[in-house]
Scaffold this active site. Structure first.
Site, PDB file in Angstrom:
ATOM      1  N   ASP A  59      48.972  34.226  43.416  1.00  0.00           N
ATOM      2  CA  ASP A  59      47.869  35.140  43.702  1.00  0.00           C
ATOM      3  C   ASP A  59      46.857  35.120  42.561  1.00  0.00           C
ATOM      4  O   ASP A  59      47.174  34.789  41.414  1.00  0.00           O
ATOM      5  CB  ASP A  59      48.390  36.574  43.857  1.00  0.00           C
ATOM      6  CG  ASP A  59      49.331  36.735  45.028  1.00  0.00           C
ATOM      7  OD1 ASP A  59      49.282  35.894  45.942  1.00  0.00           O
ATOM      8  OD2 ASP A  59      50.108  37.711  45.024  1.00  0.00           O
ATOM      9  N   TYR A  60      45.654  35.529  42.873  1.00  0.00           N
ATOM     10  CA  TYR A  60      44.579  35.654  41.880  1.00  0.00           C
ATOM     11  C   TYR A  60      45.028  36.447  40.657  1.00  0.00           C
ATOM     12  O   TYR A  60      44.763  36.064  39.514  1.00  0.00           O
ATOM     13  CB  TYR A  60      43.376  36.326  42.552  1.00  0.00           C
ATOM     14  CG  TYR A  60      42.270  36.774  41.620  1.00  0.00           C
ATOM     15  CD1 TYR A  60      41.338  35.869  41.123  1.00  0.00           C
ATOM     16  CD2 TYR A  60      42.147  38.119  41.254  1.00  0.00           C
ATOM     17  CE1 TYR A  60      40.318  36.269  40.276  1.00  0.00           C
ATOM     18  CE2 TYR A  60      41.128  38.535  40.411  1.00  0.00           C
ATOM     19  CZ  TYR A  60      40.218  37.618  39.922  1.00  0.00           C
ATOM     20  OH  TYR A  60      39.213  38.036  39.087  1.00  0.00           O
TER      21      TYR A  60
END
Length: 270
Positions: A59-60
Site C-alpha cells: 500500500d501507499y
C-alpha cells in the site's frame, strides 16, 4: 525519501520502499513512485524498454520489502510461489491499544466495503454485523504475535508481528481493525481520525521467497524505534520478546511459524 536497494541480480531487484510512496502510476506527472526512483516512469508497463514486474504489492502508506522481477521468466517463477502460498512475509506493526493475547489467528473473510466510495478501495471483514455491506468476501488469514506494549503520546499501543497467510487487499489493516486494534496512523481504517502520527506504522520487514535457482531471504532493519519522531513519543511498558536486531527478529519469526506454541496465550478470531 530514497528507495534503498536491498538485493540485486540479473533476475530480481528487492528494495526497501519508504512509507507514503506509490509503487507506480500511469500519471506522468506523479514522481513519488518506486519506479521513478529506480527506473524510467513507464517501466511498470509491458511495452517499456526495460519493464519491471512487480510480483507483490505494498500500500501507499506501508513501507518495507518490495520484490521486483526483472524478466518475465523470473516474474512467472515468483508468481507461482505466491499463488501456492509458499512464500513467507513478516510485518512489524504498531497498533492502538494493549492486546490481551500473545498470539492469535484472524480468519475473517475480507470483501469490498460497499458503504465506501468507488474510488476509496476500502475493504471490510465479514462478521455477523457486516454481512449486508461486505461485497464479494474471500477467505483471509492473518497470524499475529504480540511483542511489546507501551504508550505513544500517553495512549496505549502494542508492537506486533504480523504474518499474512493469504494476500487480500489491505488484509493486515482490516484484520487488525476488526479485532479492535487499528494500526497506528491508519487514516483510512480509523475513519479518518488517526491523523496525529507522521506515518502509518506498518512495515514489511522480512520476505522469504524459496526460488529453486535463487532462494531469497531478505530482511530490513527495525524501522520505528530508530526514528526519533516515534521514539521520543514512546514509553515502554512490557516486552514479551526481543525483536529489534536481525537475530532476535528471526527468532520471533520462528515462533509465529509454529502451528502451536506451548505456554502461549492464544485466541482464534473467525
Amino acid at each position: 525519501m530514497a528507495v534503498v536497494k536491498l538485493y540485486e541480480s540479473d533476475q530480481f531487484l528487492v528494495v526497501n520502499k519508504p512509507y507514503d510512496m506509490f509503487i507506480n502510476s500511469d500519471d506522468e506527472r506523479e514522481k513519488n513512485t518506486v519506479t521513478c526512483h529506480i527506473a524510467s516512469h513507464d517501466s511498470h508497463r509491458a511495452n517499456s524498454a526495460n519493464p519491471l514486474h512487480f510480483v507483490q504489492r505494498l500500500d501507499y502508506s506501508t513501507s518495507g520489502i518490495l520484490c521486483i522481477a526483472l524478466t518475465k521468466t523470473a516474474a512467472a517463477s515468483a508468481g507461482k510461489l505466491f499463488e501456492k502460498r509458499m512464500t513467507k512475509k513478516y510485518y512489524l506493526a504498531i497498533v492502538r491499544g494493549h492486546i490481551d493475547v500473545e498470539m492469535c489467528d484472524i480468519q475473517y473473510p475480507i470483501g469490498v466495503d460497499q458503504t465506501s466510495s468507488e474510488t476509496s478501495h476500502k475493504m471490510i471483514a465479514l462478521t455477523e454485523t457486516t454481512e449486508a455491506v461486505c461485497g464479494l468476501p474471500r477467505a483471509a488469514h492473518t497470524r499475529l504475535l504480540a511483542l511489546e506494549t507501551g504508550y505513544y503520546e500517553g495512549n496505549p499501543v502494542s508492537v506486533v508481528l504480523l504474518k499474512p497467510v493469504t494476500g487480500r487487499r489491505h488484509q493486515l489493516r482490516v484484520h487488525c481493525t476488526t479485532i479492535g486494534h487499528t494500526v497506528l496512523g491508519d487514516y483510512t481504517y480509523s475513519e479518518r481520525q488517526d491523523t496525529a502520527p507522521h506515518r502509518m506504522f506498518l512495515h514489511a520487514t522480512r520476505l522469504v521467497l524459496p526460488l529453486r535457482e535463487e532462494p531469497l531471504d531478505i530482511q530490513t532493519l527495525e524501522p520505528f524505534f530508530s526514528d526519533d519522531r516515534f521514539s521520543s513519543r514512546w514509553k515502554p511498558l512490557s516486552a514479551k520478546y526481543n525483536y529489534k536486531n536481525k537475530e532476535d527478529f528471526l527468532a520471533v519469526c520462528d515462533i509465529i511459524d509454529k502451528s502451536y506454541e506451548i505456554g502461549v496465550q492464544y485466541k482464534l478470531f473467525s
